[in-house]
Design a protein around this motif. Structure first.
Motif, PDB file in Angstrom:
ATOM      1  N   ALA A   1      -9.741 -56.706 -16.666  1.00  0.00           N
ATOM      2  CA  ALA A   1      -9.727 -58.100 -16.240  1.00  0.00           C
ATOM      3  C   ALA A   1      -8.300 -58.443 -15.825  1.00  0.00           C
ATOM      4  N   VAL A   2      -8.078 -58.572 -14.529  1.00  0.00           N
ATOM      5  CA  VAL A   2      -6.751 -58.875 -13.988  1.00  0.00           C
ATOM      6  C   VAL A   2      -6.630 -60.394 -13.904  1.00  0.00           C
ATOM      7  N   VAL A   3      -5.724 -60.949 -14.699  1.00  0.00           N
ATOM      8  CA  VAL A   3      -5.597 -62.404 -14.798  1.00  0.00           C
ATOM      9  C   VAL A   3      -4.441 -62.878 -13.923  1.00  0.00           C
TER      10      VAL A   3
ATOM     11  N   THR B   1     -13.676 -50.452 -13.486  1.00  0.00           N
ATOM     12  CA  THR B   1     -14.195 -51.582 -12.716  1.00  0.00           C
ATOM     13  C   THR B   1     -13.231 -52.761 -12.830  1.00  0.00           C
ATOM     14  N   PRO B   2     -12.725 -53.293 -11.700  1.00  0.00           N
ATOM     15  CA  PRO B   2     -11.817 -54.441 -11.794  1.00  0.00           C
ATOM     16  C   PRO B   2     -12.577 -55.765 -11.795  1.00  0.00           C
ATOM     17  N   LEU B   3     -12.003 -56.732 -12.483  1.00  0.00           N
ATOM     18  CA  LEU B   3     -12.531 -58.093 -12.520  1.00  0.00           C
ATOM     19  C   LEU B   3     -11.320 -59.009 -12.395  1.00  0.00           C
ATOM     20  N   ILE B   4     -11.335 -59.915 -11.419  1.00  0.00           N
ATOM     21  CA  ILE B   4     -10.182 -60.792 -11.203  1.00  0.00           C
ATOM     22  C   ILE B   4     -10.495 -62.174 -11.769  1.00  0.00           C
TER      23      ILE B   4
ATOM     24  N   GLY C   1     -12.456 -61.182  -2.227  1.00  0.00           N
ATOM     25  CA  GLY C   1     -13.881 -61.056  -1.939  1.00  0.00           C
ATOM     26  C   GLY C   1     -14.140 -60.149  -0.750  1.00  0.00           C
ATOM     27  N   LYS C   2     -13.224 -60.153   0.232  1.00  0.00           N
ATOM     28  CA  LYS C   2     -13.358 -59.265   1.401  1.00  0.00           C
ATOM     29  C   LYS C   2     -13.289 -57.802   0.994  1.00  0.00           C
ATOM     30  N   ALA C   3     -12.632 -57.529  -0.125  1.00  0.00           N
ATOM     31  CA  ALA C   3     -12.545 -56.155  -0.624  1.00  0.00           C
ATOM     32  C   ALA C   3     -13.713 -55.819  -1.554  1.00  0.00           C
ATOM     33  N   GLY C   4     -14.584 -56.800  -1.810  1.00  0.00           N
ATOM     34  CA  GLY C   4     -15.753 -56.559  -2.647  1.00  0.00           C
ATOM     35  C   GLY C   4     -15.520 -56.784  -4.132  1.00  0.00           C
ATOM     36  N   TYR C   5     -14.372 -57.372  -4.488  1.00  0.00           N
ATOM     37  CA  TYR C   5     -14.082 -57.587  -5.900  1.00  0.00           C
ATOM     38  C   TYR C   5     -14.723 -58.875  -6.401  1.00  0.00           C
TER      39      TYR C   5
END
Length: 302
Positions: A86-88, A114-117, A138-142
């Motif tokens: 989880a990248v804050v 798996t990344p989560l922003i 979002g353009k990168a699918g994240y």
């Protein structure tokens, strides 16, 4: 053999490891067998799956026998088998460090995480920063989740995303990681073992990596040390493959050795020009590529 159990290391301090018996929900204090160290065994890390032998059920003590195969591992912070990071990032106070965000995402791609922003403090957002970050990544699918403790926004979605995963948290100092973790620890952590220790969070400047089990399944990791990160162990030729939005078109460039910076017929640059990939991320890609290329070219120079 009924005194041999399977578990997961929650914490390690001074050669002692808190190991959760995953079938019974009981925490044992274990050491590593001397023979394991003599045979060149790997050092146990929080997040490791292990088998361990119980020495005394009354005192809940034992010895770690074997460490399972690792999905990934880090030296700093010392932790293994992260499923999700989880990248804050905060909308302000401090200003978003998107360079750190990108480096952490590159690490996720390289380490099979798996990344989560998490875009925190959206109650302070007066300039549309959260929307801009959501659009760019979002353009990168994240997956991007806007969060606010003040507005109670995003925590239900975060709760669902944590289910069944070992999740670590990362981000620059001041973005609100401690606030987010405290909400998780107070509301969603299993009531097993010595839970009072988690209330002590934040009172000590030195902390160890620790896993906390979630009631919905999975674990969250308190991982001090992820606040700064480098991409120095990645080859410059591999970098573009660690950008999901670039990966889909890399094989379509005119030149097979395309750096995606100056060459004609580059499909990556075409994506950026069409607005299908974020220009900010692309600009930072160029910076990282040049740094990695320079390090590669200078590797034998003194």
């Amino acid at each position: 053999m009924d005194n041999v159990k399977s578990g997961i290391i929650l914490k390690g301090v001074g050669g002692f490891y808190d190991v959760l018996d995953t079938s019974a929900g009981v925490i044992y204090t274990c050491r590593v067998r001397g023979i394991h160290r003599k045979e060149g065994g790997k050092t146990p890390l929080p997040g490791d799956g292990v088998t361990f032998k119980v020495i005394d059920e009354k005192s809940l003590t034992g010895f770690i026998d074997e460490i399972g195969e690792r999905k990934n591992a880090f030296v700093r912070p010392p932790v293994a088998n992260i499923d999700q990071l989880a990248v804050v990032v905060a909308v302000r106070s401090p200003e978003p460090d998107l360079s750190l965000v990108d480096k952490l995402l590159i690490t996720c791609e390289a380490k099979n995480i798996t990344p989560l922003i998490l875009v925190n403090k959206v109650d302070l957002d007066e300039e549309g920063t959260a929307e801009a970050i959501s659009r760019a990544y979002g353009k990168a699918g994240y997956r991007v989740i806007p969060l606010s403790k003040v507005l109670n926004t995003g925590y239900d979605e975060l709760h669902q995303q944590l289910k069944g995963c070992k999740t670590a948290f990362a981000g620059q100092s001041g973005v609100g990681k401690s606030t987010i973790l405290n909400i998780i620890l107070n509301n969603w952590v299993m009531e097993i073992g010595e839970v009072s220790e988690r209330i002590q969070r934040g009172r000590h400047t030195t902390r160890h990596v620790q896993l906390f089990e979630l009631a919905v399944g999975g674990f969250v990791m308190d991982t001090p040390g992820f606040s700064s990160y480098a991409v120095s162990d990645i080859e410059h030729t591999e970098l573009a493959y660690l950008y999901p939005e670039f990966r889909q078109v890399i094989g379509e460039c005119r030149f097979t050795s395309c750096s995606h910076i100056n060459e004609p017929g580059c499909r990556v640059r075409e994506l950026v020009e069409k607005g299908e990939a974020d220009p900010g991320r692309y600009g930072r890609y160029i910076q990282y590529y040049r740094e990695l290329k320079e390090a590669y070219d200078n590797r034998y120079r003194r």
